[in-house]
Design a protein around this motif. Structure first.
Motif, PDB file in Angstrom:
ATOM      1  N   UNK A 151      -7.600   8.337  24.488  1.00  0.00           N
ATOM      2  CA  UNK A 151      -7.047   7.026  24.138  1.00  0.00           C
ATOM      3  C   UNK A 151      -5.568   6.962  24.496  1.00  0.00           C
ATOM      4  N   UNK A 152      -4.846   8.050  24.177  1.00  0.00           N
ATOM      5  CA  UNK A 152      -3.410   8.096  24.516  1.00  0.00           C
ATOM      6  C   UNK A 152      -3.229   8.007  26.027  1.00  0.00           C
ATOM      7  N   UNK A 153      -4.070   8.737  26.780  1.00  0.00           N
ATOM      8  CA  UNK A 153      -3.976   8.681  28.239  1.00  0.00           C
ATOM      9  C   UNK A 153      -4.369   7.303  28.779  1.00  0.00           C
ATOM     10  N   UNK A 154      -5.445   6.772  28.236  1.00  0.00           N
ATOM     11  CA  UNK A 154      -5.976   5.497  28.727  1.00  0.00           C
ATOM     12  C   UNK A 154      -5.033   4.343  28.407  1.00  0.00           C
ATOM     13  N   UNK A 155      -4.637   4.240  27.127  1.00  0.00           N
ATOM     14  CA  UNK A 155      -3.799   3.118  26.696  1.00  0.00           C
ATOM     15  C   UNK A 155      -2.317   3.417  26.893  1.00  0.00           C
TER      16      UNK A 155
END
Length: 429
Positions: A151-155
């Motif tokens: 999620x951190x990487x994606x968003x």
């Protein structure tokens, strides 16, 4: 969030690492913008990730000495607090000097922060088995961490770009300092159980696994530094899993930006906007995959190996179809479907590694593996770039699919190793 399988210290660990990862994304984006504005050179901007990877690799090499000396929560706190203080120094330096700030000083501070960051992932992954209330919670804990990482990487990259554009690079650095500080404070809640597993240590773990003055004469620094590497080589399960990790990492490097962009342009005949769509679909798939593993954790039970091999098979086959496909929308669907299979493989492999060695030896094993994978990734980028130029981008993705299927074949051949009577206690050998 009140699962009986996971403890309060685990949730502190999960939260602090999520905050630290978010801070990493923010500061890399802000500094990349600053360096590009200052120099106009992509080479200078590219030095930052290269230095970060190099510093983390060096850090992994000496991490066993620190693991021998400090408890894992203390090591984690030192890392987070050190990164926070160094980042405050960096932010203040940039604020005071503005356009006259030396890039050498900036890169030196980034190098030191990355060096401190080098032992956080091995320490985190080694702490997870110690902070779960029941063995059945291990897969769920790994799934939860993987979802937050993705999620951190994606968003994170998209949001950080918006944040930098809206409030400016300097204000983003201030925000990042706050997030780093929050991560350091949350680390105080990470407490190891009062009764570490002395039994496993007594059952034949090699000297040097824990810091003990009585063993100082027998355990040299060299032994401490090489212990994790020796365990990987000596224990069949670890050796097999590490080999599969390395082969998978070689193939996984094809998802780096330059290769995916080349594939979109050459094989799909599309522009940069489709490059963004493909990246978004891939990360969305991995987030969905992590959530799927969480949902299936009870169904998977202790069948980690079967789940890992199924994930590798699905991922390898879908990568081959992706390489041969020329339709953009079908490519999006294939990439989206890859995510769940990739996460099924990665999360279960991590769980198997954590269960293949004693909790006391695990930090050194994970440090050695992290160092090896950093090195393999750097080498694979150069090798894959050469292969792409020589054989074409489509064949590069077919080769990557072949590597994943090779790792799957190795896992199937070594299937018996995971079902030996002594498998669960192999680390004691």
């Amino acid at each position: 969030m009140g699962s009986p399988l996971l403890t309060r210290p685990f949730y502190f660990l999960w939260t602090t690492q999520t905050a630290a990862n978010a801070a990493d994304v923010l500061y890399i984006m802000a500094l990349t913008v600053l360096v590009l504005d200052r120099t106009g050179s992509l080479v200078s901007a590219a030095l930052m990730p290269l230095m970060r990877s190099g510093a983390q690799m060096l850090s992994g090499l000496i991490a066993p000495l620190l693991i021998n000396r400090f408890k894992l929560p203390t090591l984690l706190l030192m890392s987070q607090a050190g990164q926070f203080l160094l980042f405050v120094c960096l932010a203040v330096y940039l604020k005071l000097n503005g356009d006259t700030a030396s890039l050498i000083v900036v890169f030196a501070l980034v190098f030191m922060m990355s060096f401190l960051d080098g032992w956080t992932v091995p320490a985190r992954n080694a702490l997870v088995p110690r902070l779960i209330a029941q063995e059945q919670g291990l897969l769920k804990a790994n799934g939860l961490i993987s979802v937050s990482d993705q999620v951190v990487q994606f968003a994170g990259w998209g949001l950080s770009g918006v944040i930098v554009a809206v409030i400016g690079a300097n204000s983003t650095l201030v925000l990042t300092a706050f997030v780093y500080g929050l991560a350091a404070v949350l680390t105080l809640g990470v407490k190891e159980p009062a009764d570490p597993d002395h039994t496993q240590h007594a059952q034949g773990q090699r000297p040097g696994t824990r810091h003990d003055k009585n063993e100082a004469a027998a355990s040299s620094r060299w032994h401490t530094l090489t212990e994790g590497w020796k365990l990987i080589w000596q224990l069949p399960r670890l050796r097999l899993l590490t080999f599969m990790d390395v082969v998978d990492m070689l193939g996984g490097s094809v998802w780096v930006g330059a290769f995916t962009l080349a594939f979109v342009q050459v094989a799909l005949g599309q522009g940069e906007e489709w490059w963004g769509f493909i990246n978004a679909a891939y990360f969305a798939g991995t987030v969905g995959g992590g959530l799927l593993v969480l949902a299936l954790s009870r169904t998977i039970g202790s069948r980690y190996l079967a789940a890992m091999l199924a994930g590798m098979a699905g991922y390898g086959i879908l990568t081959a179809f992706y390489a041969l496909n020329t339709q953009p929308f079908i490519a999006l669907i294939l990439v989206l479907l890859m995510g769940p299979f990739a996460e099924l493989s990665i999360i279960n492999r991590r769980t198997l590694i954590q269960r293949s060695v004693t909790k006391l030896a695990l930090p050194k094993v994970l440090s050695a593996q992290a160092t090896l994978l950093h090195l393999v990734f750097c080498i694979s980028l150069l090798v894959m770039a050469g292969l792409a130029e020589r054989f074409g981008i489509v064949n590069l993705y077919l080769f990557a699919a072949g590597l994943t299927l090779l790792a799957l074949l190795v896992g199937l051949i070594g299937y018996r190793i995971f079902h030996d009577k002594e498998a669960a206690g192999a680390a004691n050998g």
